[in-house]
Design an enzyme around this catalytic site. Structure first.
Site: not given
Length: 171
Positions: A7, A66, A138
């Site tokens: 992430d 992502e 996160d």
């Protein structure tokens, strides 16, 4: 198969590692690479170094990250894109195949709805991986990315094994 989920962020980059054994996903590790300093080039170097270190420590076979999403703040979106880019380069420098997923796809795979919030993602990641508590946000997002890739990967393997349709079923 060990999968590393990333992430990306220019201040905090989350990471999560799972081991896929058949249809079972086992938790390995997760955490955050906390970036210090004000100068963007140095922060990007820290993202690169941190992701490289995680790869060297855990030797994953694949990496999932992502995709960039559009933000109202163009400056923040650009910094996020740069952090994402150096994380991808860290993976490719270690010869990992890198897979990208949209945020909605990740949430759909883990929570069951693409509009899920961070708390729902944390909760489902903890449930799926049988964690004793909620991971940091996160790190939970990174684990969700890894889980999404594992889920997608299994679906792709099943599709590749399908030889044709017969009476509405794949054989």
């Amino acid at each position: 198969m060990i999968i590393l989920g990333i992430d990306p962020g220019s201040r905090i980059t989350g990471y999560g590692l799972i081991n896929v054994v058949g249809a079972r996903n086992e938790y390995i590790a997760s955490g955050c690479i906390r970036i210090k300093g004000d100068e963007l080039p140095e922060r990007l170097n820290q993202v690169f170094a941190g992701v490289t270190e995680v790869i060297r420590m855990f030797s994953p076979q694949e990496m999932a990250i992502e995709q960039v999403f559009m933000s109202r703040n163009a400056d923040s979106a650009l910094k996020l894109g740069q952090a994402r880019g150096v994380a991808i380069v860290a993976g490719t420098q270690q010869e990992l195949p890198v897979f990208e997923y949209a945020a909605r796809t990740i949430k759909q795979a883990v929570v069951g709805k693409g509009s899920a919030d961070k708390v729902q993602v944390q909760h489902m990641v903890a449930q799926i991986l049988k964690l004793p508590g909620l991971p940091q946000a996160d790190a939970a997002d990174a684990l969700a990315i890894a889980l999404c890739h594992a889920h997608t990967r299994i679906g792709m393997i099943k599709m590749a094994g399908a030889t044709g349709r017969r009476q509405g079923r794949w054989r």
